[in-house]
Write a protein that holds these residues in place. Sequence first.
Motif, mmCIF file in Angstrom:
data_model
loop_
_atom_site.group_PDB
_atom_site.id
_atom_site.type_symbol
_atom_site.label_atom_id
_atom_site.label_comp_id
_atom_site.label_asym_id
_atom_site.label_seq_id
_atom_site.Cartn_x
_atom_site.Cartn_y
_atom_site.Cartn_z
ATOM 1 N N SER A 257 0.834 -1.197 0.000
ATOM 2 C CA SER A 257 0.000 0.000 0.000
ATOM 3 C C SER A 257 0.869 1.247 0.000
ATOM 4 O O SER A 257 1.781 1.401 0.802
ATOM 5 N N GLN A 258 0.595 2.126 -0.952
ATOM 6 C CA GLN A 258 1.368 3.347 -1.070
ATOM 7 C C GLN A 258 0.858 4.394 -0.105
ATOM 8 O O GLN A 258 -0.329 4.480 0.176
ATOM 9 N N GLY A 259 1.809 5.231 0.369
ATOM 10 C CA GLY A 259 1.445 6.186 1.406
ATOM 11 C C GLY A 259 0.444 7.224 0.971
ATOM 12 O O GLY A 259 -0.303 7.757 1.780
ATOM 13 N N ASP A 260 0.418 7.525 -0.341
ATOM 14 C CA ASP A 260 -0.484 8.573 -0.795
ATOM 15 C C ASP A 260 -1.860 8.047 -1.178
ATOM 16 O O ASP A 260 -2.692 8.790 -1.696
ATOM 17 N N ILE A 261 -2.103 6.751 -0.957
ATOM 18 C CA ILE A 261 -3.416 6.190 -1.250
ATOM 19 C C ILE A 261 -4.371 6.546 -0.118
ATOM 20 O O ILE A 261 -4.138 6.212 1.040
ATOM 21 N N ARG A 262 -5.435 7.229 -0.471
ATOM 22 C CA ARG A 262 -6.438 7.597 0.526
ATOM 23 C C ARG A 262 -7.740 6.871 0.205
ATOM 24 O O ARG A 262 -8.380 7.141 -0.805
ATOM 25 N N LEU A 263 -8.081 5.965 1.062
ATOM 26 C CA LEU A 263 -9.287 5.172 0.868
ATOM 27 C C LEU A 263 -10.476 5.860 1.520
ATOM 28 O O LEU A 263 -10.380 6.360 2.641
ATOM 29 N N THR A 264 -11.564 5.892 0.820
ATOM 30 C CA THR A 264 -12.791 6.498 1.344
ATOM 31 C C THR A 264 -13.565 5.463 2.152
ATOM 32 O O THR A 264 -13.300 4.253 2.045
ATOM 33 N N PRO A 265 -14.517 5.902 2.958
ATOM 34 C CA PRO A 265 -15.372 4.940 3.670
ATOM 35 C C PRO A 265 -16.069 3.972 2.705
ATOM 36 O O PRO A 265 -16.279 2.808 3.028
ATOM 37 N N GLU A 266 -16.403 4.465 1.513
ATOM 38 C CA GLU A 266 -17.041 3.606 0.517
ATOM 39 C C GLU A 266 -16.080 2.514 0.044
ATOM 40 O O GLU A 266 -16.484 1.379 -0.203
ATOM 41 N N ASP A 267 -14.780 2.874 -0.064
ATOM 42 C CA ASP A 267 -13.781 1.873 -0.463
ATOM 43 C C ASP A 267 -13.677 0.764 0.578
ATOM 44 O O ASP A 267 -13.606 -0.422 0.240
ATOM 45 N N PHE A 268 -13.645 1.172 1.848
ATOM 46 C CA PHE A 268 -13.561 0.169 2.918
ATOM 47 C C PHE A 268 -14.799 -0.727 2.919
ATOM 48 O O PHE A 268 -14.699 -1.950 3.100
ATOM 49 N N ALA A 269 -15.955 -0.122 2.710
ATOM 50 C CA ALA A 269 -17.195 -0.909 2.690
ATOM 51 C C ALA A 269 -17.196 -1.878 1.517
ATOM 52 O O ALA A 269 -17.630 -3.027 1.638
ATOM 53 N N ARG A 270 -16.685 -1.414 0.367
ATOM 54 C CA ARG A 270 -16.640 -2.273 -0.807
ATOM 55 C C ARG A 270 -15.680 -3.443 -0.592
ATOM 56 O O ARG A 270 -15.971 -4.587 -0.934
ATOM 57 N N ALA A 271 -14.520 -3.143 -0.011
ATOM 58 C CA ALA A 271 -13.544 -4.203 0.260
ATOM 59 C C ALA A 271 -14.114 -5.228 1.236
ATOM 60 O O ALA A 271 -13.927 -6.438 1.091
ATOM 61 N N GLN A 272 -14.818 -4.721 2.248
ATOM 62 C CA GLN A 272 -15.433 -5.627 3.223
ATOM 63 C C GLN A 272 -16.480 -6.506 2.549
ATOM 64 O O GLN A 272 -16.595 -7.698 2.841
ATOM 65 N N LYS A 273 -17.197 -5.917 1.622
ATOM 66 C CA LYS A 273 -18.226 -6.684 0.929
ATOM 67 C C LYS A 273 -17.601 -7.793 0.083
ATOM 68 O O LYS A 273 -18.098 -8.920 0.052
ATOM 69 N N TYR A 274 -16.488 -7.473 -0.592
ATOM 70 C CA TYR A 274 -15.791 -8.514 -1.362
ATOM 71 C C TYR A 274 -15.376 -9.667 -0.448
ATOM 72 O O TYR A 274 -15.501 -10.848 -0.803
ATOM 73 N N CYS A 275 -14.856 -9.325 0.739
ATOM 74 C CA CYS A 275 -14.422 -10.366 1.677
ATOM 75 C C CYS A 275 -15.606 -11.201 2.173
ATOM 76 O O CYS A 275 -15.497 -12.421 2.341
ATOM 77 N N LYS A 276 -16.731 -10.553 2.416
ATOM 78 C CA LYS A 276 -17.921 -11.283 2.858
ATOM 79 C C LYS A 276 -18.418 -12.218 1.764
ATOM 80 O O LYS A 276 -18.826 -13.346 2.026
ATOM 81 N N TYR A 277 -18.374 -11.726 0.502
ATOM 82 C CA TYR A 277 -18.775 -12.585 -0.604
ATOM 83 C C TYR A 277 -17.842 -13.787 -0.727
ATOM 84 O O TYR A 277 -18.276 -14.897 -1.025
ATOM 85 N N ALA A 278 -16.561 -13.561 -0.489
ATOM 86 C CA ALA A 278 -15.603 -14.668 -0.540
ATOM 87 C C ALA A 278 -15.931 -15.697 0.537
ATOM 88 O O ALA A 278 -15.924 -16.901 0.289
#
Length: 306
Positions: A257-278
């Motif tokens: 993960s690069q230091g200048d990457i700023r994840l939004t709350p929507e990004d975190f929710a989307r990532a969590q959803k991918y993990c739940k689907y997995a």
Amino acid sequence: MAALAPLPPLPPQFKSIQHHLRTAQEHDKRDPVVAYYCRLYAMQTGMKIDSKTPDCRKFLSKLMDQLEALKKQLGDNEAITQEIVGSAHLENYALKMFLYADNEDRAGRFHKNMIKSFYTASLLIDVITVFGELTDENVKHRKYARWKATYIHNCLKNGETPQAGPVGIEEDNDVEENEDAGATSLPTQPPQPSSSAYDPSSMPSSSFTGIQIPPGAHAPANTPAEVPHSTGVASNAIQPTPQTVPAIDPALFSTVSQGDIRLTPEDFARAQKYCKYAGSALQYEDVSTAVQNLQKALKLLTTGRE
């Protein structure tokens, strides 16, 4: 699961949700989570239709009682307490039912259970809307499944042989109001392993992702292998289904993960959803789906892009 108090007669205004309620009843023992969300969809839809007429208000009140009773019984189930898990559970169930019916259709095996599965899959995709808007893929699959159920039902009713596999949808064919196709009854007893009836726990794995199905001619082009007919010879050994694991992007192994990457709350929710689907896919031993979704989550978290 304890029996629920019966509902009063369905008001005519609620005709559009009668099959969703019937699906809920059919799944009370088979899959209480599916039954719960079918009732929740019916409740939300009924409130929008008519919540003031005395008969409608009484019906909705009793339906609310059923929902509360179900929620109490399923209180420790993550599919009820966490929307992401519930959404994944319902979508995987609906799509596996769709794929079963699509398999039977492509193989030219036309029967009541296949029609019922197509139609029920379309109803369950309706129910997914309790979690938000449908993906374009789910909209297409709902339309295709409902049309297929109507088309095959009408062919069999008229003594005609349906055309197997994906065919063009007749845009002027009103499938929403066709009740005969959706009213086809499932067997009163759970299907035996040798039966061609739908059983989600015995379905072969497929390559759908749980979020998207590669679009074909309105139906997935990559449906799983056909469900074999019974040979009449019982087998005690359960053979694992061969699975093709998708290639893993080598770049993901060295991605930091690069230091200048700023994840939004929507990004975190989307990532969590991918993990739940997995996680949900692994319940069906669907390794391909699990790997694809985990890769998507990892890429999103490390690059900020999908």
